[in-house]
Design a protein around this motif. Structure first.
Motif, PDB file in Angstrom:
ATOM      1  N   ALA A  77       0.824  -1.213   0.000  1.00  0.00           N
ATOM      2  CA  ALA A  77       0.000   0.000   0.000  1.00  0.00           C
ATOM      3  C   ALA A  77       0.854   1.258   0.000  1.00  0.00           C
ATOM      4  O   ALA A  77       2.054   1.223   0.301  1.00  0.00           O
ATOM      5  CB  ALA A  77      -0.932   0.003   1.213  1.00  0.00           C
ATOM      6  N   ASP A  78       0.214   2.363  -0.359  1.00  0.00           N
ATOM      7  CA  ASP A  78       0.782   3.697  -0.218  1.00  0.00           C
ATOM      8  C   ASP A  78      -0.351   4.661   0.100  1.00  0.00           C
ATOM      9  O   ASP A  78      -1.472   4.234   0.392  1.00  0.00           O
ATOM     10  CB  ASP A  78       1.550   4.106  -1.478  1.00  0.00           C
ATOM     11  CG  ASP A  78       0.677   4.097  -2.736  1.00  0.00           C
ATOM     12  OD1 ASP A  78      -0.579   4.099  -2.608  1.00  0.00           O
ATOM     13  OD2 ASP A  78       1.235   4.080  -3.844  1.00  0.00           O
ATOM     14  N   MET A  79      -0.101   5.965   0.025  1.00  0.00           N
ATOM     15  CA  MET A  79      -1.129   6.945   0.389  1.00  0.00           C
ATOM     16  C   MET A  79      -2.274   7.006  -0.614  1.00  0.00           C
ATOM     17  O   MET A  79      -3.299   7.629  -0.357  1.00  0.00           O
ATOM     18  CB  MET A  79      -0.490   8.323   0.537  1.00  0.00           C
ATOM     19  CG  MET A  79       0.347   8.473   1.796  1.00  0.00           C
ATOM     20  SD  MET A  79      -0.634   8.390   3.308  1.00  0.00           S
ATOM     21  CE  MET A  79      -1.437   9.994   3.279  1.00  0.00           C
ATOM     22  N   LEU A  80      -2.109   6.374  -1.758  1.00  0.00           N
ATOM     23  CA  LEU A  80      -3.178   6.342  -2.756  1.00  0.00           C
ATOM     24  C   LEU A  80      -3.959   5.044  -2.708  1.00  0.00           C
ATOM     25  O   LEU A  80      -4.762   4.768  -3.594  1.00  0.00           O
ATOM     26  CB  LEU A  80      -2.583   6.555  -4.153  1.00  0.00           C
ATOM     27  CG  LEU A  80      -1.875   7.900  -4.382  1.00  0.00           C
ATOM     28  CD1 LEU A  80      -1.258   7.936  -5.774  1.00  0.00           C
ATOM     29  CD2 LEU A  80      -2.834   9.052  -4.189  1.00  0.00           C
ATOM     30  N   THR A  81      -3.724   4.234  -1.667  1.00  0.00           N
ATOM     31  CA  THR A  81      -4.354   2.923  -1.559  1.00  0.00           C
ATOM     32  C   THR A  81      -5.345   2.900  -0.409  1.00  0.00           C
ATOM     33  O   THR A  81      -5.054   3.391   0.686  1.00  0.00           O
ATOM     34  CB  THR A  81      -3.297   1.830  -1.325  1.00  0.00           C
ATOM     35  OG1 THR A  81      -2.305   1.889  -2.341  1.00  0.00           O
ATOM     36  CG2 THR A  81      -3.936   0.443  -1.330  1.00  0.00           C
ATOM     37  N   LEU A  82      -6.496   2.332  -0.648  1.00  0.00           N
ATOM     38  CA  LEU A  82      -7.481   2.040   0.392  1.00  0.00           C
ATOM     39  C   LEU A  82      -7.341   0.562   0.731  1.00  0.00           C
ATOM     40  O   LEU A  82      -7.452  -0.291  -0.157  1.00  0.00           O
ATOM     41  CB  LEU A  82      -8.890   2.371  -0.100  1.00  0.00           C
ATOM     42  CG  LEU A  82     -10.112   2.294   0.839  1.00  0.00           C
ATOM     43  CD1 LEU A  82     -10.542   0.875   1.134  1.00  0.00           C
ATOM     44  CD2 LEU A  82      -9.885   3.071   2.112  1.00  0.00           C
ATOM     45  N   VAL A  83      -7.075   0.261   1.989  1.00  0.00           N
ATOM     46  CA  VAL A  83      -6.940  -1.122   2.445  1.00  0.00           C
ATOM     47  C   VAL A  83      -8.196  -1.497   3.219  1.00  0.00           C
ATOM     48  O   VAL A  83      -8.496  -0.891   4.255  1.00  0.00           O
ATOM     49  CB  VAL A  83      -5.690  -1.309   3.322  1.00  0.00           C
ATOM     50  CG1 VAL A  83      -5.605  -2.750   3.827  1.00  0.00           C
ATOM     51  CG2 VAL A  83      -4.438  -0.926   2.540  1.00  0.00           C
ATOM     52  N   MET A  84      -8.933  -2.483   2.717  1.00  0.00           N
ATOM     53  CA  MET A  84     -10.165  -2.917   3.373  1.00  0.00           C
ATOM     54  C   MET A  84      -9.995  -4.356   3.855  1.00  0.00           C
ATOM     55  O   MET A  84      -9.826  -5.273   3.047  1.00  0.00           O
ATOM     56  CB  MET A  84     -11.358  -2.815   2.417  1.00  0.00           C
ATOM     57  CG  MET A  84     -12.690  -3.185   3.052  1.00  0.00           C
ATOM     58  SD  MET A  84     -14.078  -3.013   1.887  1.00  0.00           S
ATOM     59  CE  MET A  84     -14.123  -1.229   1.666  1.00  0.00           C
ATOM     60  N   VAL A  85     -10.041  -4.534   5.159  1.00  0.00           N
ATOM     61  CA  VAL A  85      -9.885  -5.850   5.770  1.00  0.00           C
ATOM     62  C   VAL A  85     -11.266  -6.400   6.107  1.00  0.00           C
ATOM     63  O   VAL A  85     -12.058  -5.728   6.784  1.00  0.00           O
ATOM     64  CB  VAL A  85      -9.015  -5.774   7.043  1.00  0.00           C
ATOM     65  CG1 VAL A  85      -8.857  -7.168   7.659  1.00  0.00           C
ATOM     66  CG2 VAL A  85      -7.664  -5.168   6.721  1.00  0.00           C
ATOM     67  N   GLY A  86     -11.554  -7.606   5.636  1.00  0.00           N
ATOM     68  CA  GLY A  86     -12.850  -8.201   5.874  1.00  0.00           C
ATOM     69  C   GLY A  86     -13.135  -8.424   7.349  1.00  0.00           C
ATOM     70  O   GLY A  86     -12.217  -8.490   8.190  1.00  0.00           O
ATOM     71  N   GLY A  87     -14.417  -8.533   7.671  1.00  0.00           N
ATOM     72  CA  GLY A  87     -14.831  -8.808   9.041  1.00  0.00           C
ATOM     73  C   GLY A  87     -14.826 -10.296   9.326  1.00  0.00           C
ATOM     74  O   GLY A  87     -14.370 -11.117   8.509  1.00  0.00           O
ATOM     75  N   GLU A  88     -15.369 -10.652  10.469  1.00  0.00           N
ATOM     76  CA  GLU A  88     -15.318 -12.054  10.875  1.00  0.00           C
ATOM     77  C   GLU A  88     -16.160 -12.953   9.975  1.00  0.00           C
ATOM     78  O   GLU A  88     -15.952 -14.176   9.943  1.00  0.00           O
ATOM     79  CB  GLU A  88     -15.779 -12.177  12.331  1.00  0.00           C
ATOM     80  CG  GLU A  88     -17.196 -11.676  12.578  1.00  0.00           C
ATOM     81  CD  GLU A  88     -17.535 -11.621  14.059  1.00  0.00           C
ATOM     82  OE1 GLU A  88     -16.620 -11.898  14.885  1.00  0.00           O
ATOM     83  OE2 GLU A  88     -18.685 -11.314  14.404  1.00  0.00           O
ATOM     84  N   ASP A  89     -17.086 -12.379   9.207  1.00  0.00           N
ATOM     85  CA  ASP A  89     -17.942 -13.185   8.323  1.00  0.00           C
ATOM     86  C   ASP A  89     -17.725 -12.895   6.844  1.00  0.00           C
ATOM     87  O   ASP A  89     -18.429 -13.440   5.989  1.00  0.00           O
ATOM     88  CB  ASP A  89     -19.417 -12.942   8.660  1.00  0.00           C
ATOM     89  CG  ASP A  89     -19.767 -13.398  10.058  1.00  0.00           C
ATOM     90  OD1 ASP A  89     -19.393 -14.528  10.410  1.00  0.00           O
ATOM     91  OD2 ASP A  89     -20.380 -12.614  10.804  1.00  0.00           O
ATOM     92  N   THR A  90     -16.777 -12.033   6.509  1.00  0.00           N
ATOM     93  CA  THR A  90     -16.545 -11.658   5.115  1.00  0.00           C
ATOM     94  C   THR A  90     -15.990 -12.840   4.324  1.00  0.00           C
ATOM     95  O   THR A  90     -15.166 -13.612   4.831  1.00  0.00           O
ATOM     96  CB  THR A  90     -15.563 -10.478   5.044  1.00  0.00           C
ATOM     97  OG1 THR A  90     -16.107  -9.379   5.785  1.00  0.00           O
ATOM     98  CG2 THR A  90     -15.342 -10.036   3.595  1.00  0.00           C
ATOM     99  N   ARG A  91     -16.431 -12.963   3.080  1.00  0.00           N
ATOM    100  CA  ARG A  91     -16.046 -14.113   2.257  1.00  0.00           C
ATOM    101  C   ARG A  91     -15.514 -13.666   0.891  1.00  0.00           C
ATOM    102  O   ARG A  91     -15.959 -12.676   0.333  1.00  0.00           O
ATOM    103  CB  ARG A  91     -17.243 -15.031   2.034  1.00  0.00           C
ATOM    104  CG  ARG A  91     -17.910 -15.491   3.309  1.00  0.00           C
ATOM    105  CD  ARG A  91     -19.118 -16.337   3.011  1.00  0.00           C
ATOM    106  NE  ARG A  91     -19.806 -16.712   4.247  1.00  0.00           N
ATOM    107  CZ  ARG A  91     -20.858 -17.519   4.287  1.00  0.00           C
ATOM    108  NH1 ARG A  91     -21.351 -18.008   3.167  1.00  0.00           N
ATOM    109  NH2 ARG A  91     -21.421 -17.808   5.441  1.00  0.00           N
ATOM    110  N   LEU A  92     -14.594 -14.466   0.392  1.00  0.00           N
ATOM    111  CA  LEU A  92     -14.119 -14.347  -0.980  1.00  0.00           C
ATOM    112  C   LEU A  92     -14.689 -15.510  -1.769  1.00  0.00           C
ATOM    113  O   LEU A  92     -14.560 -16.675  -1.364  1.00  0.00           O
ATOM    114  CB  LEU A  92     -12.589 -14.397  -1.019  1.00  0.00           C
ATOM    115  CG  LEU A  92     -11.959 -14.552  -2.411  1.00  0.00           C
ATOM    116  CD1 LEU A  92     -12.225 -13.335  -3.280  1.00  0.00           C
ATOM    117  CD2 LEU A  92     -10.452 -14.811  -2.290  1.00  0.00           C
TER     118      LEU A  92
END
Length: 622
Positions: free
Chosen positions: A577-592
């Protein structure tokens, strides 16, 4: 059709503001875009299926239905399509010509502008302006415009026709060669000279600021009067309006000749005064006590009490004189229990925007992640109204086409307070200012700083400003939309920058988010100086989160080099990541999930285990 900034259309009234430029197909798209840029406040609509959404402000599905809806709403239209399409569509609706909005058809190359309807309601003028800007031709056929060189029922900006039903007969007499006289007690009548009026002939056109209830001639009211007002703080607007109306009736003055409402600057946020100006349809202009005191020798009712309170010997009379710019006091001060008013006269006409200053307006605007398609029409419209734009240069470059001809004020990214302060100062000068940020300006951006400065400094001139915040699509919303639906359940946003927030506070919030099982979006995850915070945040989340929890990396959203990746929480490092990146971490139930060639990330609505039971008959095993 290529327009230079120097040839932008300036119709000086509201004909262009709120107009819709309609584009039927790709052949006319460039012309339509140029017209949108040339018409201040106009929006561009394109035919769905033929025009890309990114190229216009709005798509429409049915051409005929759209034209009819806009006509019924009285919306000015510039249709980049054939005259036949427009006329056949609108013909069944044509009843009363004085109610028609301006409708102009423009050829796809911009060479011809044809005013189809509402010729004397702005269409002729609009067509002429379009033709001038495009170096094309305006196909105007209205007899008065062509033969007389003037439209009697469409006077210059600021003028009003008191009895428009008389215009046809007067124009007919002039066209027939009859001798028609002109009488004027004020106003610049040079625009009427081409019509060929006869000195000493029976009066056919009367130019006056007086209120004439019945007259056989065509009565034109020029913008030669200024209405100076004063009132106590919190004065009832009805009291001020009643005082003004009674004064105008008593003095036989037409309100149509009032060019502006004027007062002292400490009243620039007084609702009664602002409402009065709005109801009269004129600008409100304000002057400092020093500016008003310059007219003290010319006041008929100077007051030492007023001087002791506000620093000048008269507000209503002084403002009326100041706004008249060299004129005289036509009506001395009238007063009610809590309000005063007076009237100034400048026989040559008043240009209200050149005197005093308006109530400063600051629009705090989020332009979205960077693509036009993600910018709201409301934000686009507000940008078109301002004279000055303030923002980080990179963000202003994203809307370069919208801010041509406006004054740009830029600074480096880290100088947020300097930008906000400059925006407030410019607005305090009476300007209309846009403070711009990408994404949503209320999320880790400058909207908060606007109100923090107002709270901290409590300056009277800032406190009187009109301030409006308009949201934009935030980076976390754009990232979620690109990858599926990861924020379909509870989520939170955390900035990892410890420049303004101590790390122990950020750490406490990270632990709470981890324990709560929220989807977490990290703003400002990594910079050249900050290389450890993202790794620390990852480790805190791993205390309550599976190592294979999906992490969405969204960089440069809405821009040409946009990139979306999905990794696991265990894999996440500062190098991702850098300052132009949004990092989204899934929750306890998030799925791929992977379906076909697609990878989607989502968070089930409700408890994930319960959903699994309903769908599969068995709970998910972590």
């Amino acid at each position: 059709m290529v327009l230079s900034p120097a040839r932008r259309i300036d119709v000086l009234d509201n004909v262009a503001a709120g107009a819709v430029v309609l584009c039927l197909n790709a052949a006319g798209l460039q012309t339509a875009k140029d017209l949108k840029q040339a018409l201040p406040g106009a929006s561009l609509w394109g035919r769905e299926g033929r025009i890309a959404a990114a190229d216009v402000d709005r798509l429409y599905a049915d051409t005929a239905e759209t034209l009819r809806d806009l006509y019924r709403q009285g919306t000015p239209m510039v249709a980049v399509m054939s005259t036949g399409i427009v006329l056949r569509t609108l013909a069944p609706l044509l009843v009363e010509k004085r109610l028609e909005p301006p409708v102009v058809a423009v050829s796809s190359d911009g060479a011809f502008a044809v005013p189809l309807l509402g010729g004397h309601r702005g269409a002729n003028r609009l067509a002429q302006a379009i033709a001038e800007a495009s170096f094309g031709f305006a196909a105007i056929t209205t007899a008065g415009d062509v033969s007389l060189g003037v439209a009697l029922d469409e006077p210059p900006f600021g003028w009003t026709v008191a009895n428009p039903e008389r215009a046809k007969d007067v124009a007919a007499a002039l066209l027939n060669g009859d001798e028609v006289g002109l009488e004027a007690d004020s106003g610049d009548i040079s625009w009427l000279e081409p019509a060929g009026f006869t000195s000493g002939a029976p009066v056919g056109v009367r130019v006056t600021h007086s209120s004439l209830t019945s007259d056989a001639s065509l009565v034109l009211n020029p913008p030669t009067l200024t209405l100076g007002v004063g009132c106590e703080r919190g004065c009832d607007g009805a009291e001020l309006a009643q005082l003004v109306n009674a004064t105008l009736v008593q003095e036989n003055i037409s309100k149509n000749s009032i060019a502006c409402v004027a007062s002292i600057d400490v009243k620039s946020d007084e609702a009664a005064i602002l409402d009065l100006a709005q109801n009269l349809g004129v600008p409100a202009r304000f002057f400092t006590p020093t500016e008003l005191e310059n007219f003290a020798p010319h006041l008929q009712n100077p007051s030492d009490i007023v001087f002791a309170e506000v620093g000048c010997h008269g507000v209503a009379e002084g403002a009326a004189l100041a706004a008249s710019a060299g004129g005289t006091l036509l009506v001395a001060k009238h007063k009610s229990r809590r309000a005063t008013c007076a009237v100034g006269l400048n026989p040559q006409g008043v240009k209200p925007l050149s005197v005093g200053k308006g109530r400063g307006r600051l629009f705090v605007l989020g332009i979205g992640p960077g693509t036009d398609a993600w910018r709201t029409p409301k934000v686009t419209n507000l940008i078109s109204q301002v004279s000055d734009v303030v923002g980080y240069g990179f963000y202003l470059d994203l809307i370069e086409d919208l801010i041509k001809g406006k004054t740009r004020h830029t600074s480096i990214l880290s100088e947020e307070e300097a930008r906000v302060r400059q925006a407030l100062e410019l607005a305090a000068e009476g300007k209309d200012v846009a403070l711009i940020s990408s994404g949503d300006i209320g999320i880790y951006a400058m909207a908060t700083l606007v109100f923090e400065l107002l709270d901290r400094e409590n300056r009277e001139d800032w406190n009187r400003l009109y301030i409006q915040v308009e949201p934009g699509i935030s980076a976390f919303q754009a990232a979620a939309a690109r990858i599926g639906a990861p924020v379909g359940h509870d989520f939170c946003l955390i900035s990892l920058s410890d420049l303004l927030t101590p790390w122990d506070v950020i750490e406490r919030r990270l632990k709470a988010a981890a324990q709560g099982g929220f989807v977490v979006s990290f703003y400002n995850p990594v910079s050249k100086r900050r290389r450890t915070q993202l790794a620390q945040a990852r480790d805190i989340l791993l205390t309550h989160r599976r190592p294979d929890t999906p992490v969405v990396l969204a960089r440069q959203l809405g821009r040409a080099d946009e990139k979306i990746d999905v990794i696991t929480l265990a894999e996440l490092t500062p190098d991702h990541a850098d300052m132009l990146t949004l990092v989204m971490v899934g929750g306890e139930d998030t799925r791929l999930i992977e379906r076909g060639q697609n990878r989607w990330v989502y968070t089930p609505r409700g408890y994930g285990g319960k959903m699994d039971t309903n769908l599969n008959g068995a709970k998910r095993v972590p």
